[in-house]
Write an enzyme that holds these catalytic residues in place. Structure first.
Site, PDB file in Angstrom:
ATOM      1  N   GLY A 330      18.779 -31.763 -13.167  1.00 38.34           N
ATOM      2  CA  GLY A 330      19.591 -32.966 -13.328  1.00 38.34           C
ATOM      3  C   GLY A 330      18.702 -34.113 -13.762  1.00 38.34           C
ATOM      4  O   GLY A 330      18.754 -34.599 -14.894  1.00 38.34           O
ATOM      5  N   ARG A 331      17.816 -34.497 -12.848  1.00 40.29           N
ATOM      6  CA  ARG A 331      16.927 -35.632 -13.074  1.00 40.29           C
ATOM      7  C   ARG A 331      16.102 -35.483 -14.369  1.00 40.29           C
ATOM      8  O   ARG A 331      15.939 -36.452 -15.111  1.00 40.29           O
ATOM      9  CB  ARG A 331      15.956 -35.731 -11.898  1.00 40.29           C
ATOM     10  CG  ARG A 331      15.069 -36.969 -11.909  1.00 40.29           C
ATOM     11  CD  ARG A 331      13.945 -36.820 -10.878  1.00 40.29           C
ATOM     12  NE  ARG A 331      14.382 -36.367  -9.597  1.00 40.29           N
ATOM     13  CZ  ARG A 331      14.774 -37.153  -8.589  1.00 40.29           C
ATOM     14  NH1 ARG A 331      14.744 -38.452  -8.741  1.00 40.29           N
ATOM     15  NH2 ARG A 331      15.167 -36.639  -7.442  1.00 40.29           N
ATOM     16  N   ARG A 372      17.419 -46.015  -4.666  1.00 45.78           N
ATOM     17  CA  ARG A 372      16.302 -45.084  -4.441  1.00 45.78           C
ATOM     18  C   ARG A 372      15.054 -45.722  -3.816  1.00 45.78           C
ATOM     19  O   ARG A 372      14.434 -45.116  -2.943  1.00 45.78           O
ATOM     20  CB  ARG A 372      15.958 -44.333  -5.727  1.00 45.78           C
ATOM     21  CG  ARG A 372      17.151 -43.499  -6.252  1.00 45.78           C
ATOM     22  CD  ARG A 372      16.782 -42.541  -7.372  1.00 45.78           C
ATOM     23  NE  ARG A 372      15.950 -41.452  -6.900  1.00 45.78           N
ATOM     24  CZ  ARG A 372      14.659 -41.384  -7.032  1.00 45.78           C
ATOM     25  NH1 ARG A 372      14.012 -42.346  -7.668  1.00 45.78           N
ATOM     26  NH2 ARG A 372      13.980 -40.388  -6.543  1.00 45.78           N
ATOM     27  N   CYS A 403      21.410 -58.895   0.435  1.00 50.92           N
ATOM     28  CA  CYS A 403      20.943 -59.491   1.686  1.00 50.92           C
ATOM     29  C   CYS A 403      20.151 -58.507   2.521  1.00 50.92           C
ATOM     30  O   CYS A 403      20.553 -58.147   3.637  1.00 50.92           O
ATOM     31  CB  CYS A 403      22.143 -60.023   2.456  1.00 50.92           C
ATOM     32  SG  CYS A 403      22.842 -61.439   1.646  1.00 50.92           S
TER      33      CYS A 403
END
Ligand SMILES: Cc1ncc(COP(=O)(O)O)c(C=O)c1O
Ligand SMILES: N[C@@H](CCCC[NH3+])C(=O)O
Length: 475
Positions: A330-331, A372, A403
């Site tokens: 995938g990556r 990530r 935040c």
């Protein structure tokens, strides 16, 4: 070279005088492996991707925005397809893992380039169906597939369901019987391999939720149960996925050895003809200079050598034919093809004492479009995209607008000292697991995905709006 490799000069990066000019001014020139193949700078210094400069992209589509280079994506997909077809004598199939990034148009690219598709939810399956992806070339994954997902997959005629639990074996048996079909299935095996990667994305070790354990005989038991129901399930073979962002093939070697042994045991004991074996995905990419990925050709050659060796080791002439191999990257296909475009909103030099300071550059995105760094301490790189600069490089931390103090986009990178509000920053390597893991934290609408190719840009996934978010809130 990374900022933290600067050794003795590192401290000077924190607000010290700009005496480290030997350092490259542009991380893009230094690390071409981080960027899509088409990336360059135009005559006035703007970063250009797929033939479109980022200033034009920002003015037409706004920021933050994901930009996906179609030519680069297709080339990486083809490179995997061709390398694996060439290296495996028994044949090989590449399943693009849609969890990395999937939308209707990308599913079409995958189909057109001759790859198969791995989906792991009813949502990903729905995208594939909408794209008209051929059912036979789809694999359905997931450790808790619902009955309706299994039913939809079988109705659409998927090529394989990768079984993950005894409960699921019962579920598939029941639904296949109702539909009057024989479900093509594989069995996901936990092979007991500790992959060298972040613990949250390792999946080959024993103590985790995926698959059937090899060590305690559960995988073997699963095979026996499936083979006992030939009227509803046809066992195509075993599957293993040891984790993600892996560079070292020793984990794959150990996994293949154990999978091949199991394959041979089951063939001999049950007489089943298991035509396939699936080695999963997990091939790492370069996010920084710390990563040195193998090219698809090298990977295919190494994996083919491993599989061949392991089948030889279990003895030739024993009736165990080498099955067709599949992999699920995938990556390695989507990751390097995508970048994220941000606009600089504020710049703050924070004193650290003793004359040092850290520069915080805030952009109009962050952990909602790329979780990530917060989730895996993932490291990224970044460059100034809207112009070139002759200013001295200065170490900076690029942060998001959420935040959380852990809302970091890029931990440390050199950016020109004259960086200004309104400049565009471009983060490479965000094609995988960024949009697909995005969220709306702080009621932040998600950025669009823009495809670029041959000087043209088009929207693949539109930008979310505040109205989209409010529409979900029925109060
Ligand atoms: C079963 C399976 N196959 C393939 C992949 C794709 O992994 P990667 O994107 O690292 O190639 C994953 C995700 O880790 C997965 O869980
Ligand atoms: N989401 C992970 C990859 C693994 C997901 C699939 N098992 C990442 O961003 O690195």
């Amino acid at each position: 070279m990374r900022a933290h490799e600067a050794g003795a000069l590192h401290a000077e990066g924190y607000g010290g005088p700009p005496i480290w000019l030997p350092y490259p001014r542009d991380v893009m020139e230094l690390l071409p492996q981080l960027w899509p193949e088409t990336v360059c700078r135009d005559a006035v210094g703007r970063l250009v991707i797929g033939g479109v400069d980022v200033v034009s992209l920002a003015s037409e589509f706004g920021t933050a925005a994901y930009v996906l280079d179609e030519t680069d994506f297709r080339a990486r997909a083809r490179a995997f397809r061709d390398a694996f077809a060439d290296s495996f004598t028994g044949g090989a199939d590449v399943y693009y893992a849609g969890k990395a990034f999937l939308c209707t148009e990308v599913a079409r690219w995958v189909a057109e380039e001759g790859l198969n598709l791995d989906v792991c939810t009813g949502g990903e399956l729905a995208v594939a169906i909408r794209a008209g992806f051929p059912g036979k070339r789809i694999a359905l994954h997931g450790n808790n597939k619902s009955s309706s997902e299994i039913r939809r997959a079988l109705e659409y005629g998927v090529g394989r369901i990768v079984l993950d639990s005894f409960d699921e074996i019962v579920r598939v048996d029941t639904i296949a019987r109702e539909l009057g079909v024989v479900a093509p299935v594989m069995i996901r095996v936990t092979v007991g391999v500790e992959a060298h990667t972040h613990e949250f994305i390792a999946t080959g070790h024993e103590d985790q939720k995926f698959g059937f354990s090899l060590a305690d005989g559960v995988a073997r038991e699963a095979a026996d149960r499936v083979v006992a129901h030939p009227d509803t399930m046809s066992l195509k073979g075993f599957h293993s996925h040891i984790g993600s962002q892996i560079f070292d093939t020793t984990g794959f070697e150990l996994a293949a050895r154990r999978l091949v042994q199991l394959h041979a045991d089951v063939v001999h004991a049950t007489g089943a003809d298991l035509p396939e074996i699936d080695l999963g995905g997990g091939y790492g990419i370069a996010y920084t200079s710390q990563h040195t990925p193998l090219a698809p050709g090298q990977l295919a050659e190494q994996l083919a050598g491993i599989v061949e060796r392991e089948f030889k080791a279990i003895g030739t002439g024993d009736g165990t034919a080498t099955p067709r191999v599949s992999i699920e990257p995938g990556r390695a296909i989507a990751g390097p093809s995508g970048v994220t475009l941000y606009e600089v909103g504020t710049i703050k030099d924070v004193g650290l004492g003793e004359g040092f300071s850290r520069r915080y550059v805030s952009v109009d995105g962050g952990m909602s479009d790329n979780i990530r760094p917060a989730l895996y301490e993932a490291d990224y790189s970044v460059t100034l995209g809207s112009r070139s600069s002759d200013a001295a490089p200065r170490l900076a931390r690029v942060v998001g607008r959420h935040c959380e103090s852990g809302d970091i986009v890029v931990l440390d990178e050199y950016l020109p000292d004259d960086l200004a509000i309104g400049d565009l920053l471009v983060v490479p390597g965000t094609g995988a697991y960024c949009r697909s893991m995005s969220n709306q934290y702080n009621h932040t609408p998600r950025p669009p995905v823009i495809a670029v190719r041959d000087g043209q840009a088009r929207v693949l996934v539109r930008r979310e709006t505040i109205d989209d978010l409010l529409a979900l809130d029925v109060g």
